[in-house]
Scaffold this motif. Sequence first.
Motif, PDB file in Angstrom:
ATOM      1  N   THR A   1       0.679  -1.049  -0.129  1.00 56.36           N
ATOM      2  CA  THR A   1      -0.025  -0.041  -0.096  1.00 56.36           C
ATOM      3  C   THR A   1       0.849   1.429   0.054  1.00 56.36           C
ATOM      4  N   GLY A   2       2.166   1.225   0.200  1.00 59.82           N
ATOM      5  CA  GLY A   2       2.802   2.432   0.217  1.00 59.82           C
ATOM      6  C   GLY A   2       4.267   2.161   0.675  1.00 59.82           C
ATOM      7  N   CYS A   3       5.215   3.390   1.275  1.00 63.21           N
ATOM      8  CA  CYS A   3       6.602   3.304   1.946  1.00 63.21           C
ATOM      9  C   CYS A   3       6.612   4.350   2.798  1.00 63.21           C
ATOM     10  N   ILE A   4       7.425   4.420   3.565  1.00 63.85           N
ATOM     11  CA  ILE A   4       7.730   5.757   4.566  1.00 63.85           C
ATOM     12  C   ILE A   4       9.222   5.462   4.861  1.00 63.85           C
ATOM     13  N   LYS A   5       9.754   6.529   5.170  1.00 67.75           N
ATOM     14  CA  LYS A   5      10.989   6.617   5.701  1.00 67.75           C
ATOM     15  C   LYS A   5      11.043   7.890   6.529  1.00 67.75           C
ATOM     16  N   VAL A   6      11.665   7.462   7.648  1.00 69.20           N
ATOM     17  CA  VAL A   6      11.606   8.849   8.593  1.00 69.20           C
ATOM     18  C   VAL A   6      13.257   8.545   9.306  1.00 69.20           C
ATOM     19  N   THR A   7      13.840   9.883   9.252  1.00 70.50           N
ATOM     20  CA  THR A   7      14.976   9.949   9.646  1.00 70.50           C
ATOM     21  C   THR A   7      14.644  10.642  11.187  1.00 70.50           C
ATOM     22  N   ARG A   8      14.903   9.999  12.015  1.00 76.00           N
ATOM     23  CA  ARG A   8      14.627  10.543  13.505  1.00 76.00           C
ATOM     24  C   ARG A   8      15.057  11.921  13.680  1.00 76.00           C
ATOM     25  N   SER A   9      14.136  12.554  14.192  1.00 73.41           N
ATOM     26  CA  SER A   9      14.092  14.051  14.401  1.00 73.41           C
ATOM     27  C   SER A   9      14.724  15.038  13.235  1.00 73.41           C
ATOM     28  N   THR A  10      14.388  14.640  12.388  1.00 77.39           N
ATOM     29  CA  THR A  10      15.052  15.328  11.140  1.00 77.39           C
ATOM     30  C   THR A  10      13.859  15.730   9.959  1.00 77.39           C
TER      31      THR A  10
ATOM     32  N   MET B   1      10.620  13.217   7.130  1.00 75.44           N
ATOM     33  CA  MET B   1       9.701  12.023   7.120  1.00 75.44           C
ATOM     34  C   MET B   1       9.597  12.268   5.632  1.00 75.44           C
ATOM     35  N   GLU B   2       9.643  11.074   4.740  1.00 75.19           N
ATOM     36  CA  GLU B   2       8.999  11.140   3.349  1.00 75.19           C
ATOM     37  C   GLU B   2       8.187   9.726   3.350  1.00 75.19           C
ATOM     38  N   GLY B   3       7.338   9.677   2.372  1.00 77.19           N
ATOM     39  CA  GLY B   3       6.271   8.521   2.174  1.00 77.19           C
ATOM     40  C   GLY B   3       5.328   8.594   1.025  1.00 77.19           C
ATOM     41  N   ALA B   4       4.850   7.547   0.865  1.00 83.02           N
ATOM     42  CA  ALA B   4       4.000   7.304  -0.587  1.00 83.02           C
ATOM     43  C   ALA B   4       2.858   6.574  -0.060  1.00 83.02           C
ATOM     44  N   ASP B   5       1.633   6.867  -0.157  1.00 83.04           N
ATOM     45  CA  ASP B   5       0.492   6.157  -0.139  1.00 83.04           C
ATOM     46  C   ASP B   5      -0.150   5.758  -1.467  1.00 83.04           C
ATOM     47  N   TYR B   6       0.088   4.576  -1.884  1.00 82.21           N
ATOM     48  CA  TYR B   6      -0.137   4.055  -3.482  1.00 82.21           C
ATOM     49  C   TYR B   6      -1.624   3.942  -3.632  1.00 82.21           C
ATOM     50  N   ILE B   7      -2.410   3.790  -2.620  1.00 84.56           N
ATOM     51  CA  ILE B   7      -3.658   3.595  -2.667  1.00 84.56           C
ATOM     52  C   ILE B   7      -4.390   4.862  -3.284  1.00 84.56           C
ATOM     53  N   SER B   8      -4.069   6.097  -2.372  1.00 87.99           N
ATOM     54  CA  SER B   8      -4.786   7.123  -2.561  1.00 87.99           C
ATOM     55  C   SER B   8      -3.838   8.212  -3.462  1.00 87.99           C
ATOM     56  N   LYS B   9      -2.829   7.593  -4.072  1.00 89.54           N
ATOM     57  CA  LYS B   9      -1.816   8.428  -4.988  1.00 89.54           C
ATOM     58  C   LYS B   9      -1.504   9.683  -3.943  1.00 89.54           C
ATOM     59  N   THR B  10      -1.099   9.841  -2.863  1.00 88.61           N
ATOM     60  CA  THR B  10      -0.739  10.864  -2.129  1.00 88.61           C
ATOM     61  C   THR B  10       0.832  10.700  -1.646  1.00 88.61           C
ATOM     62  N   TYR B  11       1.483  11.557  -1.705  1.00 88.73           N
ATOM     63  CA  TYR B  11       3.083  11.518  -1.473  1.00 88.73           C
ATOM     64  C   TYR B  11       3.364  12.655  -0.407  1.00 88.73           C
ATOM     65  N   TYR B  12       4.272  12.267   0.465  1.00 86.83           N
ATOM     66  CA  TYR B  12       4.525  13.039   1.585  1.00 86.83           C
ATOM     67  C   TYR B  12       5.815  13.190   2.081  1.00 86.83           C
ATOM     68  N   PHE B  13       5.941  14.787   2.262  1.00 87.97           N
ATOM     69  CA  PHE B  13       7.244  15.178   2.726  1.00 87.97           C
ATOM     70  C   PHE B  13       6.926  16.055   3.976  1.00 87.97           C
ATOM     71  N   CYS B  14       7.873  15.884   5.187  1.00 88.85           N
ATOM     72  CA  CYS B  14       7.460  16.655   6.355  1.00 88.85           C
ATOM     73  C   CYS B  14       9.008  16.936   6.783  1.00 88.85           C
ATOM     74  N   ARG B  15       9.303  18.093   7.394  1.00 89.23           N
ATOM     75  CA  ARG B  15      10.581  18.465   7.910  1.00 89.23           C
ATOM     76  C   ARG B  15      10.077  18.907   9.298  1.00 89.23           C
ATOM     77  N   GLN B  16      11.237  19.067  10.218  1.00 92.80           N
ATOM     78  CA  GLN B  16      11.031  19.204  11.560  1.00 92.80           C
ATOM     79  C   GLN B  16      10.472  21.119  11.632  1.00 92.80           C
ATOM     80  N   ALA B  17       9.679  21.197  12.498  1.00 91.69           N
ATOM     81  CA  ALA B  17       9.051  22.555  12.530  1.00 91.69           C
ATOM     82  C   ALA B  17      10.327  23.814  12.958  1.00 91.69           C
ATOM     83  N   GLY B  18      10.292  24.823  11.905  1.00 85.29           N
ATOM     84  CA  GLY B  18      11.326  25.754  12.152  1.00 85.29           C
ATOM     85  C   GLY B  18      12.066  25.884  10.783  1.00 85.29           C
ATOM     86  N   THR B  19      12.189  24.747   9.908  1.00 86.43           N
ATOM     87  CA  THR B  19      12.584  24.872   8.660  1.00 86.43           C
ATOM     88  C   THR B  19      12.238  26.082   7.895  1.00 86.43           C
TER      89      THR B  19
END
Length: 345
Positions: free
Chosen positions: A108-117, A119-137
């Motif tokens: 259904t998807g993939c996720i990669k999290v570098t702790r405290s830095t 996140m990037e991920g993909a939800d193949y079901i909803s065709k949604t792709y994610y990126f998140c950086r620590q607040a303050g970037t």
Amino acid sequence: MGNEKATISTFFENVNKRILKKNGILYKSLQIGLAGKILEIRYWDDIEVSLIRSSLLGRVLSKEQCVVPDAVIWCYTDDVNNYIPDSFRDKPLPEGAITDVYQGKDTTGCIKVTRSTEMEGADYISKTYYFCRQAGTDYDDCMLGHPLIRCFYFWAEQENLLILHSAAVGFNHKGVLISARGGAGKSTLSVSCLLEGLDFVADDYVMMREVGERNALPLYTMVGLNSDMVQILKPDMPVIKTEEKRNGKKFFDASAYPFQEELPIKAILCPNVTEGSEPMIVPTDRGSVLVKLVHSSVSQIGGRRDTEMVKRMIDRLKDLPVYEFSLSKDLKKNVTVLQNFMEGL
């Protein structure tokens, strides 16, 4: 993700509910046509939305149009620790590990999290792709830097598109990739071509389909001008911002110039600045140039150095002839020599 039956898709469903419940009032979104596809990119900040709208290539669709996007990308700042699965939170680093990273993948998807830095991920079901950086970037980093390219990579991978760290220009519908390390003249040459009226796709990143014609496709209309490119600046150029921390580099919106939606690529050029007064294009070793181009492209995607992606890039580019382009300090001379070269391809 702590539940063994949970999927990555359901994990991101819960992420969406949490974000919308928390920040629904501030939430902004826009839909953008990109290389023949519809791509929706969502940000938190009003200013950021307007800046993205002006810099990405394509027609912004109105809210009244009911279009099902080919992909949805979220790019936002948050506390990245929210995306660390419970099973990973308290685990020590595996022996020999050099980075504190959790990676997971299922159908259904993939996720990669570098702790405290980040996140990037993909939800193949909803065709949604994610990126998140620590607040303050810095938001500018999310717009202009690697995070956006990583988001595009998730989408491009599902659409059988490669993202290459390269400029692309052409003449009479015959084009070349311009690949070089930073400071070697790639952006100066490609932007010079743009301002002299040649076919233009991009000065930094292009997409290319994995099958069919080897055409370069654009990502966005934001073009960067280094401080040493003052001789090609024009008074009416719409400079969006200047980055003093990057030696005064200027970014301008080139959407008023004629972009090529698809440009057939016939060769790869590797430019370098020389002391000679006359620019010259000569054949050069294919292997070293291809290795540098692929390595640079993979690095921009964020270190996703899986061998299959490298193989796909090499297979797509290996038959193209490769040339070294010795640049002169006369930018117009460089454009003229390149135009004559492309006429003969």
